[in-house]
Design an enzyme around this catalytic site. Structure first.
Site, PDB file in Angstrom:
ATOM      1  N   ASP A 140       0.248  -0.861  -0.060  1.00 54.41           N
ATOM      2  CA  ASP A 140       0.131   0.408  -0.109  1.00 54.41           C
ATOM      3  C   ASP A 140       0.698   1.120   0.026  1.00 54.41           C
ATOM      4  OD1 ASP A 140      -2.640   1.655   0.170  1.00 54.41           O
ATOM      5  OD2 ASP A 140      -1.826   1.551   1.724  1.00 54.41           O
ATOM      6  N   VAL A 173      -3.838   4.063 -16.699  1.00 54.56           N
ATOM      7  CA  VAL A 173      -5.163   4.606 -16.819  1.00 54.56           C
ATOM      8  C   VAL A 173      -6.028   3.779 -16.107  1.00 54.56           C
ATOM      9  CG1 VAL A 173      -5.766   1.715 -17.984  1.00 54.56           C
ATOM     10  CG2 VAL A 173      -2.660   2.319 -18.257  1.00 54.56           C
ATOM     11  N   GLU A 188       1.631   0.143  -4.987  1.00 54.54           N
ATOM     12  CA  GLU A 188       0.321   0.758  -4.965  1.00 54.54           C
ATOM     13  C   GLU A 188       1.287   2.233  -4.746  1.00 54.54           C
ATOM     14  OE1 GLU A 188      -3.029   3.228  -3.377  1.00 54.54           O
ATOM     15  OE2 GLU A 188      -1.657   2.409  -1.884  1.00 54.54           O
TER      16      GLU A 188
END
Length: 570
Positions: free
Chosen positions: A244, A308, A281
Site C-alpha cells: 500500500d 490507465v 501502489e
C-alpha cells in the site's frame, strides 16, 4: 518455549503468561528473552515494558480477543496443507480479482469466500487480491487501520481461516495476493511505541506517523516489516503482496526498503520453488519502481497504474472533475494505452507541477490496470459504481490492453451495491470524528461530500455484495461478456502481448470512437449513442458486445455504445 521481544530502550521487560509475571533478560541489540516450560499452542501472553502494559507482542501471530487483548501462542506447523502440487503463478498474462473479505459475502468470512471460488474459476481469473487482513479495531474496516501486522483478523476467521482460504484457492488453480500496509499503522490499538523507535517524529502522510526506516534503530524496524512480508509468503503460502502507498515510505538510505524487500523475496522464491510477486501502489509514475534490481531499479514485479484507470473512467463516464481533468478526451486514453502513463514528465493540473517519467521499454504486464478498484469506488462519497453500459466498454478495452488487468469484486456482473468507506473505532473521539476526517481527506477532489457516516453499521452492510443480482438478465449478460473477454485474452496471444511499442491507437477527432490495434487484431469501440462507421477493412468478427455489426465499403459499422474485436482480412 522461548519468548523474545525487541525493546532497546527499556530498562525492564516482563512476560505475563500462565498467570504469572516473569522477568526477561536483555541480550544483544536490544532483544529481551526468557524460556518458560509448559506453554502450549493457544496460551495467552503479554509484555510489561518498564512497568507499563500489558501490551500484545509486536510480532503476535494471533489476537483472539482483538487489538486490545493479549496475544496468543500460535504454531504454524499445526495446520495441514493440501496444496503440495501448487507450483505458483506468474503475474505475466494474469488477470487479478480484488476483493474485501468482509463484504464479498453476507457472512464476511474466509470460509464463506471459499464457497464462492467456483464463480472465480468460471470467470477464469488467475489471482485473487484480498484487502488487508491484519487486526483492526471493532468488527468492520477496510483494513488500512491495521495493527498487530503479523496476526489475522479474527472476524474473518483468524490465521487458520486465511490458510484454509489460500489452500482452497490453490486447489482451484488460483493464486493469492495479499494487500499489506507498511507506510503507517492504525490510530487505535497501536502499542509499538513503548517497545522501540518504530516511528519517526513527524507525520509521514495524511494517515499517521512516518515509520522509522532510516533513523537510529531503523535496522530492526526494517527487519520487522521485511519479516512480516516473508511470513505471509512462507508460512501462509501467499503468492504475492500488494504494498500500500509506497510513495508514503520515507526512506533516505542508500538501499531503499523496497529494494531490500525485493532481494529477500527473490531469495525466498528460490527456496520455495515458486514465483513470488511484489506489486507496489505508487502515484510517482517512476519506472524505477518496476525495473529489476540488477538494472538499478527497486525490483517490484509490478505497480498499480492510476493513469490507465483515470483515462478509462473519463472515456466511459464523461467525468472530468478533480484529478480526472487531465484525462478527459480520447487522446489521453490513446496515450496511456500506448505509453503506459499520461504524466511522463508532463504538467499535472491537479498537482500544479510536472509529474512522472516515461515508461518506454517497460513491458505492460508490469503495470496493473483497472476500471474499478476499492479506492476508486470507495473514495467517492456514496461509493457508487459504474453502470453496465460503461462497464461493458471499459472492460472491453481493459481486457484487450497490454497491461495486467484487475477487476473489483462484483464488477463482472455490474453490481448495484455501493462500496462505501466504513470503520468501527472503539474510542468515542475517533468514532465521532471519522466522517469529518474523511471529508477533509478529499477536500479539493471536486466532490460534494454527502457520504454516509463511516461508523454506522448500515454503511458496512450496504457494501456487501448481493449475489442474487447475478440471476437477473442484464447482470448475467454482462458476466458472460467478462467471461468471453477473459477467455479470448487467454486464447489469442496478441491480446496479452505486453509490448507497448506494438500497440497502435486511432481516435475520432469528434470523440465518438477509438480503434486499438493489437497485432493484426482491431479493438473497435463506439462511445457515441448513435451508430458509427470505423475505418477498418472487411474481416472477421471475433467477439462483439452488441448485434448487429456490419462491414462494408464505409468500414465497420457499430451500434451506439458498443465494441467489437475484429480481425481484418489480410
Amino acid at each position: 518455549m522461548i519468548f523474545e521481544v525487541w525493546a532497546p530502550n527499556a530498562t525492564s521487560v516482563e512476560l505475563m503468561v500462565l498467570g504469572a509475571r516473569r522477568p526477561m533478560s536483555l541480550g544483544a541489540e536490544g532483544w529481551w528473552s526468557t524460556e518458560v516450560e509448559g506453554v502450549e499452542h493457544g496460551a495467552g501472553y503479554a509484555f510489561m515494558v518498564d512497568g507499563g502494559g500489558p501490551y500484545p507482542d509486536p510480532r503476535t501471530r494471533r489476537q483472539p480477543d482483538g487489538v486490545f487483548g493479549p496475544s496468543a501462542v500460535y504454531d504454524h506447523a499445526r495446520f495441514t496443507w493440501s496444496d503440495h502440487e501448487w507450483m505458483g503463478r506468474d503475474l505475466r498474462g494474469a488477470v487479478i480479482y480484488e476483493l474485501h473479505i468482509g463484504t464479498f459475502t453476507t457472512e464476511g468470512t474466509f470460509q464463506a469466500a471459499i464457497e464462492r471460488l467456483q464463480h472465480l474459476v468460471e470467470l477464469c481469473v488467475d489471482f485473487v487480491e484480498i484487502m488487508p487482513v491484519a487486526p483492526v479495531p471493532g468488527g468492520r474496516n477496510w483494513g488500512y487501520d491495521g495493527v498487530d501486522l503479523y496476526a489475522v483478523n479474527e472476524t474473518y476467521g483468524g490465521p487458520d481461516g486465511l490458510k484454509s482460504f489460500v489452500d482452497a484457492c490453490h486447489r482451484a488453480g488460483i493464486g493469492v495476493i495479499l494487500d499489506v500496509v507498511y507506510n503507517h499503522l492504525g490510530p487505535s490499538g497501536n502499542f509499538l511505541h513503548p517497545f522501540g523507535p518504530y516511528f519517526a517524529d513527524y507525520k509521514g502522510s495524511y494517515w499517521g506517523d512516518a515509520v522509522n526506516l532510516d533513523g537510529p534503530g531503523s535496522d530492526e524496524v526494517r527487519r520487522y516489516f521485511i519479516g512480516n512480508a516473508v511470513q505471509w509468503l512462507r508460512d501462509y503460502h501467499i503468492d504475492g503482496l500488494r504494498l500500500d502507498a509506497v510513495h508514503a515510505l520515507h526512506d533516505n538510505r542508500a538501499t531503499h526498503l523496497l529494494a531490500e524487500l525485493a532481494a529477500e523475496v527473490d531469495a525466498l522464491a528460490c527456496s520455495v520453488g515458486r514465483p513470488l510477486s511484489l506489486i507496489a501502489e505508487s502515484d510517482l509514475n517512476d519506472p524505477r519502481m518496476v525495473r529489476p534490481l540488477e538494472a538499478g531499479g527497486l525490483g517490484m514485479t509490478a505497480q498499480w497504474n492510476d493513469d490507465v484507470h483515470h483515462a478509462l473512467h473519463c472515456a466511459v463516464s464523461g467525468e472530468s472533475h478533480g484529478y480526472y481533468g487531465d484525462f478527459a478526451g480520447l487522446p489521453a486514453l490513446a496515450k496511456v494505452l500506448t505509453g503506459g502513463v499520461l504524466h511522463d514528465g508532463s504538467y499535472s493540473t491537479f498537482r500544479g507541477r510536472s509529474h512522472g517519467r516515461s515508461f518506454a521499454g517497460v513491458p505492460g504486464h508490469r503495470l496493473v490496470a483497472c476500471l474499478q478498484n476499492h479506492d476508486q469506488i470507495g473514495n467517492r462519497p456514496v461509493g457508487d459504481r459504474l453502470p453496465i453500459p460503461a462497464l461493458k466498454l471499459g472492460a472491453g478495452l481493459l481486457l484487450t490492453s497490454p497491461f495486467t488487468p484487475m477487476l473489483f469484486m462484483g464488477e463482472e456482473w455490474g453490481a448495484r451495491t455501493p462500496f462505501l468507506f466504513f470503520s468501527d473505532h472503539m474510542e468515542p473521539a475517533l468514532r465521532e470524528s471519522e466522517a469529518e476526517r474523511r471529508e477533509r481527506e478529499f477536500d479539493g477532489f471536486g466532490y460534494v461530500w454527502d457520504a454516509p457516516d463511516p461508523s454506522e453499521e448500515e454503511t458496512f452492510l450496504r457494501s456487501k455484495l448481493d449475489w442474487s443480482e447475478v440471476k437477473e438478465e442484464a447482470h448475467w449478460s454482462l458476466l458472460c461478456w467478462y467471461r468471453d473477454l477473459i477467455a479470448l485474452r487467454k486464447a489469442l496471444p496478441e491480446l496479452s502481448d505486453p509490448r507497448l511499442e506494438r500497440v497502435r491507437v486511432e481516435v475520432d477527432p469528434l470523440g465518438k470512437w477509438l480503434l486499438m490495434w493489437r497485432g493484426t487484431l482491431a479493438v473497435c469501440v463506439n462511445f457515441a449513442e448513435e451508430l458509427v462507421a470505423l475505418p477498418v477493412p472487411a474481416g472477421t468478427v471475433l467477439l462483439t458486445s452488441d448485434e448487429p455489426v456490419a462491414a462494408d465499403e464505409d468500414g465497420l459499422r457499430l451500434p451506439g455504445q458498443s465494441m467489437v474485436i475484429y480481425r481484418p482480412a489480410r
